[in-house]
Design a protein around this motif. Structure first.
Motif, PDB file in Angstrom:
ATOM      1  N   TYR A   1       0.836  -1.199   0.000  1.00  0.00           N
ATOM      2  CA  TYR A   1       0.000   0.000   0.000  1.00  0.00           C
ATOM      3  C   TYR A   1       0.873   1.252   0.000  1.00  0.00           C
ATOM      4  CZ  TYR A   1      -2.736   3.798   2.016  1.00  0.00           C
ATOM      5  OH  TYR A   1      -3.301   5.016   2.262  1.00  0.00           O
ATOM      6  N   ASN A   2       1.899   1.263   0.859  1.00  0.00           N
ATOM      7  CA  ASN A   2       2.790   2.429   0.924  1.00  0.00           C
ATOM      8  C   ASN A   2       3.569   2.613  -0.368  1.00  0.00           C
ATOM      9  OD1 ASN A   2       2.056   3.284   3.496  1.00  0.00           O
ATOM     10  ND2 ASN A   2       3.497   1.880   4.478  1.00  0.00           N
TER      11      ASN A   2
ATOM     12  N   TYR B   1       2.550   1.870  -3.488  1.00  0.00           N
ATOM     13  CA  TYR B   1       1.646   2.452  -4.484  1.00  0.00           C
ATOM     14  C   TYR B   1       1.260   3.884  -4.111  1.00  0.00           C
ATOM     15  CZ  TYR B   1       1.118  -1.883  -7.058  1.00  0.00           C
ATOM     16  OH  TYR B   1       1.360  -2.976  -7.834  1.00  0.00           O
ATOM     17  N   ARG B   2       1.103   4.170  -2.825  1.00  0.00           N
ATOM     18  CA  ARG B   2       0.771   5.529  -2.401  1.00  0.00           C
ATOM     19  C   ARG B   2       1.920   6.490  -2.691  1.00  0.00           C
ATOM     20  NH1 ARG B   2       0.646   6.578   3.664  1.00  0.00           N
ATOM     21  NH2 ARG B   2       2.817   6.730   3.120  1.00  0.00           N
TER      22      ARG B   2
ATOM     23  N   TYR C   1       2.098   7.197  -6.367  1.00  0.00           N
ATOM     24  CA  TYR C   1       1.046   8.132  -6.789  1.00  0.00           C
ATOM     25  C   TYR C   1       1.390   9.561  -6.366  1.00  0.00           C
ATOM     26  CZ  TYR C   1      -3.539  10.251  -7.332  1.00  0.00           C
ATOM     27  OH  TYR C   1      -4.564  11.068  -7.700  1.00  0.00           O
TER      28      TYR C   1
ATOM     29  N   GLN D   1      -3.890   1.094  -4.516  1.00  0.00           N
ATOM     30  CA  GLN D   1      -3.859   1.595  -3.135  1.00  0.00           C
ATOM     31  C   GLN D   1      -5.077   1.124  -2.357  1.00  0.00           C
ATOM     32  OE1 GLN D   1      -3.002   5.819  -2.369  1.00  0.00           O
ATOM     33  NE2 GLN D   1      -2.478   5.925  -4.562  1.00  0.00           N
ATOM     34  N   ARG D   2      -6.255   1.251  -2.949  1.00  0.00           N
ATOM     35  CA  ARG D   2      -7.495   0.837  -2.285  1.00  0.00           C
ATOM     36  C   ARG D   2      -7.506  -0.671  -2.020  1.00  0.00           C
ATOM     37  NH1 ARG D   2     -11.446   4.452  -5.964  1.00  0.00           N
ATOM     38  NH2 ARG D   2     -11.075   6.427  -4.904  1.00  0.00           N
TER      39      ARG D   2
ATOM     40  N   GLN E   1      -5.022  -1.410   0.800  1.00  0.00           N
ATOM     41  CA  GLN E   1      -5.520  -0.830   2.047  1.00  0.00           C
ATOM     42  C   GLN E   1      -6.648  -1.688   2.623  1.00  0.00           C
ATOM     43  OE1 GLN E   1      -7.294   3.049   1.676  1.00  0.00           O
ATOM     44  NE2 GLN E   1      -7.017   3.504   3.853  1.00  0.00           N
TER      45      GLN E   1
END
Length: 177
Positions: free
Chosen positions: A81-82, A84-85, A88, A112-113, A116
């Motif tokens: 998640y981190n 991809y965040r 972005y 991300q979604r 998460q």
């Protein structure tokens, strides 16, 4: 103990014989009413300790395997998640030199979604295993004190109904005092 007395001599001598139908005393089990709460407390402090307190050592690896697996997936999903965040955020800042150059912004948001949601679900499953560990230790300590003597039995029974004389299957509960 039943006794019988017979005066056979007039001198006052008394003979006592033992009754052969006396049932030996039953073995009593000491019940500790605080054992379930103590086992639950131990499991809350250190998962698996309540199972060890109940002497169910085979459950300890299961507790650690379940919680360890769900924690592994939590940390793995959090790391992705981190990634991809951060990619972005770099795209929004104008950089396009990350490891996900082949993905557009919508795909980065979707990833991300996804990670998460999986991260949050893994944390929820970890909490459920933690609570299940505590409940298992408590219930096992309660059942350890449960009466399972031969005085209480459930046996299958076949009987005929009064109306149509057909055989039916059921259970019979026997309790002896």
């Amino acid at each position: 103990m039943a006794t019988s007395a017979a005066a056979q001599k007039p001198t006052g001598e008394l003979r006592v014989s033992k009754d052969s139908t006396v049932v030996p005393a039953k073995k009593t089990v000491k019940i500790d009413p605080l054992a379930p709460s103590r086992a639950a407390f131990y499991s809350a402090i250190l998962p698996g300790l309540g199972q060890a307190y109940n002497k169910k050592y085979w459950k300890v690896p299961i507790v650690y395997g379940a919680m360890g697996t769900s924690l592994y997936f939590y940390f793995d999903n959090n790391k992705k998640y981190n990634q991809y965040r951060d990619a972005y955020k770099r795209r929004l800042a104008g950089y396009n030199d990350d490891e996900f150059q082949y993905l557009d912004n919508d795909r980065l948001i979707s990833a991300q979604r996804f990670y998460q949601r999986n991260r949050d679900l893994s944390l929820l499953i970890t909490a459920a295993f933690y609570i299940l560990n505590i409940v298992d230790a408590n219930v096992d300590a309660h059942l350890k004190q449960f009466n399972v003597s031969d005085d209480l039995s459930v046996v299958p029974d076949v009987y005929q109904t009064d109306i149509n004389q057909m055989p039916n299957v059921g259970l019979t509960l026997n309790y002896r005092f």
